[in-house]
Design a protein around this motif. Sequence first.
Motif, PDB file in Angstrom:
ATOM      1  N   THR A 116     -10.413  38.668  12.418  1.00  0.00           N
ATOM      2  CA  THR A 116      -9.765  38.464  11.524  1.00  0.00           C
ATOM      3  C   THR A 116      -8.613  37.780  11.231  1.00  0.00           C
ATOM      4  OG1 THR A 116     -11.074  40.853  10.600  1.00  0.00           O
ATOM      5  CG2 THR A 116      -8.578  40.055   8.610  1.00  0.00           C
ATOM      6  N   ALA A 117      -7.718  38.538  11.833  1.00  0.00           N
ATOM      7  CA  ALA A 117      -6.588  37.197  11.869  1.00  0.00           C
ATOM      8  C   ALA A 117      -6.319  36.213  12.562  1.00  0.00           C
ATOM      9  CB  ALA A 117      -5.754  38.110  12.871  1.00  0.00           C
ATOM     10  N   LEU A 118      -7.695  35.495  13.279  1.00  0.00           N
ATOM     11  CA  LEU A 118      -7.680  34.843  14.081  1.00  0.00           C
ATOM     12  C   LEU A 118      -8.520  33.766  13.141  1.00  0.00           C
ATOM     13  CD1 LEU A 118      -8.498  35.276  18.165  1.00  0.00           C
ATOM     14  CD2 LEU A 118      -6.756  33.680  17.348  1.00  0.00           C
ATOM     15  N   ARG A 135     -18.307  29.475   8.804  1.00  0.00           N
ATOM     16  CA  ARG A 135     -19.201  30.496   8.636  1.00  0.00           C
ATOM     17  C   ARG A 135     -19.799  29.952   9.087  1.00  0.00           C
ATOM     18  NH1 ARG A 135     -22.754  30.729   3.011  1.00  0.00           N
ATOM     19  NH2 ARG A 135     -24.322  32.011   3.388  1.00  0.00           N
ATOM     20  N   ALA A 136     -20.049  28.350   9.896  1.00  0.00           N
ATOM     21  CA  ALA A 136     -21.051  27.478  10.734  1.00  0.00           C
ATOM     22  C   ALA A 136     -20.465  28.718  12.245  1.00  0.00           C
ATOM     23  CB  ALA A 136     -21.018  26.674  10.926  1.00  0.00           C
ATOM     24  N   LEU A 137     -19.374  29.384  12.966  1.00  0.00           N
ATOM     25  CA  LEU A 137     -19.721  29.905  13.736  1.00  0.00           C
ATOM     26  C   LEU A 137     -19.948  31.248  14.067  1.00  0.00           C
ATOM     27  CD1 LEU A 137     -15.174  29.470  14.370  1.00  0.00           C
ATOM     28  CD2 LEU A 137     -16.556  27.844  14.827  1.00  0.00           C
ATOM     29  N   ASP A 138     -20.427  31.473  12.807  1.00  0.00           N
ATOM     30  CA  ASP A 138     -21.346  32.798  13.026  1.00  0.00           C
ATOM     31  C   ASP A 138     -22.692  32.908  13.713  1.00  0.00           C
ATOM     32  OD1 ASP A 138     -19.273  34.386  12.259  1.00  0.00           O
ATOM     33  OD2 ASP A 138     -20.419  34.200   9.975  1.00  0.00           O
ATOM     34  N   LEU A 144     -17.752  28.634  18.971  1.00  0.00           N
ATOM     35  CA  LEU A 144     -16.550  30.062  18.866  1.00  0.00           C
ATOM     36  C   LEU A 144     -16.571  30.171  19.704  1.00  0.00           C
ATOM     37  CD1 LEU A 144     -16.041  32.118  17.548  1.00  0.00           C
ATOM     38  CD2 LEU A 144     -17.799  33.605  17.799  1.00  0.00           C
ATOM     39  N   GLN A 145     -17.062  30.113  20.990  1.00  0.00           N
ATOM     40  CA  GLN A 145     -16.568  29.813  22.236  1.00  0.00           C
ATOM     41  C   GLN A 145     -14.993  29.014  22.035  1.00  0.00           C
ATOM     42  OE1 GLN A 145     -16.326  32.099  24.619  1.00  0.00           O
ATOM     43  NE2 GLN A 145     -17.404  34.240  23.148  1.00  0.00           N
ATOM     44  N   VAL A 146     -15.364  28.059  21.805  1.00  0.00           N
ATOM     45  CA  VAL A 146     -14.497  26.884  21.672  1.00  0.00           C
ATOM     46  C   VAL A 146     -12.986  27.093  21.446  1.00  0.00           C
ATOM     47  CG1 VAL A 146     -13.921  24.241  21.170  1.00  0.00           C
ATOM     48  CG2 VAL A 146     -15.755  25.103  22.155  1.00  0.00           C
ATOM     49  N   GLN A 147     -13.454  27.845  20.352  1.00  0.00           N
ATOM     50  CA  GLN A 147     -12.137  28.068  18.861  1.00  0.00           C
ATOM     51  C   GLN A 147     -11.579  29.865  19.852  1.00  0.00           C
ATOM     52  OE1 GLN A 147     -11.406  27.003  16.494  1.00  0.00           O
ATOM     53  NE2 GLN A 147     -12.951  25.210  16.534  1.00  0.00           N
ATOM     54  N   ARG A 150      -9.426  28.044  22.454  1.00  0.00           N
ATOM     55  CA  ARG A 150      -8.960  26.825  22.118  1.00  0.00           C
ATOM     56  C   ARG A 150      -7.486  27.797  21.888  1.00  0.00           C
ATOM     57  NH1 ARG A 150     -10.264  23.042  18.356  1.00  0.00           N
ATOM     58  NH2 ARG A 150     -10.538  22.216  20.407  1.00  0.00           N
ATOM     59  N   SER A 151      -7.547  29.025  21.072  1.00  0.00           N
ATOM     60  CA  SER A 151      -7.281  30.390  20.885  1.00  0.00           C
ATOM     61  C   SER A 151      -5.849  30.896  22.431  1.00  0.00           C
ATOM     62  CB  SER A 151      -7.105  30.497  20.185  1.00  0.00           C
ATOM     63  OG  SER A 151      -7.876  30.868  18.954  1.00  0.00           O
ATOM     64  N   ALA A 152      -6.629  30.881  22.661  1.00  0.00           N
ATOM     65  CA  ALA A 152      -5.916  31.869  24.514  1.00  0.00           C
ATOM     66  C   ALA A 152      -5.396  30.854  24.778  1.00  0.00           C
ATOM     67  CB  ALA A 152      -7.622  32.276  25.598  1.00  0.00           C
ATOM     68  N   GLU A 153      -5.229  29.934  25.075  1.00  0.00           N
ATOM     69  CA  GLU A 153      -4.841  28.497  25.441  1.00  0.00           C
ATOM     70  C   GLU A 153      -4.008  28.377  24.676  1.00  0.00           C
ATOM     71  OE1 GLU A 153      -4.941  23.009  26.324  1.00  0.00           O
ATOM     72  OE2 GLU A 153      -6.557  24.589  25.192  1.00  0.00           O
ATOM     73  N   TYR A 154      -3.795  28.234  23.064  1.00  0.00           N
ATOM     74  CA  TYR A 154      -2.365  28.145  22.651  1.00  0.00           C
ATOM     75  C   TYR A 154      -1.598  29.038  23.202  1.00  0.00           C
ATOM     76  CZ  TYR A 154      -4.095  24.226  19.667  1.00  0.00           C
ATOM     77  OH  TYR A 154      -4.487  23.203  19.692  1.00  0.00           O
ATOM     78  N   THR A 155      -1.609  30.508  22.963  1.00  0.00           N
ATOM     79  CA  THR A 155      -1.195  31.815  23.180  1.00  0.00           C
ATOM     80  C   THR A 155      -0.605  31.227  24.301  1.00  0.00           C
ATOM     81  OG1 THR A 155      -2.883  33.028  22.000  1.00  0.00           O
ATOM     82  CG2 THR A 155      -1.186  34.000  23.502  1.00  0.00           C
TER      83      THR A 155
END
Length: 689
Positions: A116-118, A135-138, A144-147, A150-155
């Motif tokens: 939810t937070a992501l 919605r398309a990520l579902d 979805l893995q790309v996003q 990217r989130s892990a890289e930013y963290t």
Amino acid sequence: MRAGACVRAPLILRLPRTEQEPPRTLTEAEDFALRACAADIARLLVSGEYALGTRGVGPGDIAVLLPTHRQIAALRQHLAMRGVPAAGAGKASVFATAQADDLALILHGLLENGATALRAAWLTDLWGLDALALRALDADAAALQVQLARSAEYTARWLRQGPLALVMALIERAASRLLARQDGERALTDLRHLGELLQAQAAAGFPAHAQLAWLHRQQADPEGDADEHQQRIDSDRARVQLRTLASAKGLQWPLVFLPLAWRPEAASRRPHLLRFHDADDRLGVDMGTAARPAHRQIAAREAQEERARLLYVALTRAQQACWVYWIAVPGTHAQSPLAALLARAVAAAPGAALDERLTVLPRRVPQIAIDASAVEYAAGYRPAVAVARERAAQTPPPPAPPWQQWSFTALTRHATSEPRAAADEGDDVDADAGAEAWHESAAHAELEALQSLRGPAFGDAVHALFEHAAPGVPMARQPMLITRALADSGVQLPASEAAPLRARLAARIDACLHADLGDGLRLQALAADAQVAEMEFLLPLDSVPLPALRALLHRHGAAALLPEALGHGTLRGMLGGFIDKIVCWQGCYHVIDYKTNWLGARVDAYQGSALAAAMHEHHYPLQALLYTLALHRLLRQRLRDYDYARHMGAALYLFVRALDLAPQAGVWRQRFDARLVQALDELCDGARA
């Protein structure tokens, strides 16, 4: 020029007309005047009716002068709605912006790392996904893995390099999309500003979750007075300039708009405080004296004079034309300098209301025109597309070497195939691996007793005990210190073995403190002013090529100190670290470093060639050399008669598990040659062979 002819009446008294109900209050009239001003500027820019010489009027030719920063922020929004670029942030807080909201959502999402937070973070304007893309990520696992990646890289970037590095990475991805908007430069300026403010919190030692909590607090109270929290000016290139009346003195622009010159002074925020000047022109303050009525009259007169002065400043800022707005709000213009000025100018004109008498002004003063047309809210401005010019390609300069803060651990992280070998204080090699190279010996009971306590957490606890132990007090009489050090470091002891393990650990610390480290040096015997614990250092590295460092060590017979796996890069930045202890004994200064590495249950694993092999496997001799260099520079700064030969002692690495179990067990000692240390010092300062 207007319609091809020179403008004969450069002062335009603007009486904006509205088809709706006229404003009844000062607040309604102020909002109407600002909206009318924004619409008039947009119409002027798109109509092509005015020109400056041979070129058309652009946003950069216009300035709007307003009494307060709050009004600047309001007008800027009205101009942005019509596509008119404007420069001038007013005193609005950067925390009261959409960029702060987006950044807070992204930081929260990266920390929580929940679905939810992501997804809330991804939906921000800064990240760039919309509802359909989310919605398309579902249905697209790869996307979805790309996003997620990217989130892990930013963290990771946030935690390693700080929040500003994260913000700059976000800007890099979003810049082209944001700059396509009219307020794109404003958004990027605010984002970088927020990143710098958060980076200051990180530099003060606050971890990531505390940085986010601080951001939330600033958002909850964005009205703070801190100057560094106010929005910065993003750009003044080809933009309408928004300025306060007070800041306009000495400046001029081709065209000037004064949309709120009609507005009377707002009520004082401190009505009990009267400021006035006496007959000798001395500033006085009246907070309730018997002469307050007379002082009130003086203060009112001086305030009116100051407002008249600001009106004069505003009216004289235009080089070509000035639009002065007049809006009638019944019963509110007695305190307005513009109202008083206009009333005197048309005092003899027929008519009851001031608005009716203003029609005679153009006849009396030909340089004044009256514009009572209706406001055209439909006007919208689009900047002209710049014509691409032919450009000559230039070879870009070579990229600068990366700057970063180095440490011994960072230098040696990739210098071995064994991950644990790079971890200072980690579990070590299997004691049986090289048994055939050592003479046979039995396991030692003291070593076996603490065999279960290993790893970096245990090393941290032991370092804390050495650092905080009360001098002269046996460790067995400091049980609370032992318990706290183990707990703070995250070392869990089995309940059935906790008491004996703590007793064994206390005995080990005491043995180390009383052990003879050579030449009669015993830590327990040192005076408090002869030792410094946990000495931090930072040494500048002026682009040190690793091949040059390797060649230097080879010339001085220390080639084995630098791992071959470090490659052939360049070290540029700062070298930092913490020395466990610096001690002074018999006029010499020594480096002390405690090690809790597990080398096995036999004492001979902590002696002679076996200990030397363990030291080199972990590259500790390189660490000792760097620590010696740091101490060398410190002594050179602090001792007037510093001489390496007389003052520099050895680097002593104390393997706590085996210290004092046998002669010289657990002690590695090395005094580096002065020529080697001096050459390394010069290389780090930029000298080249």
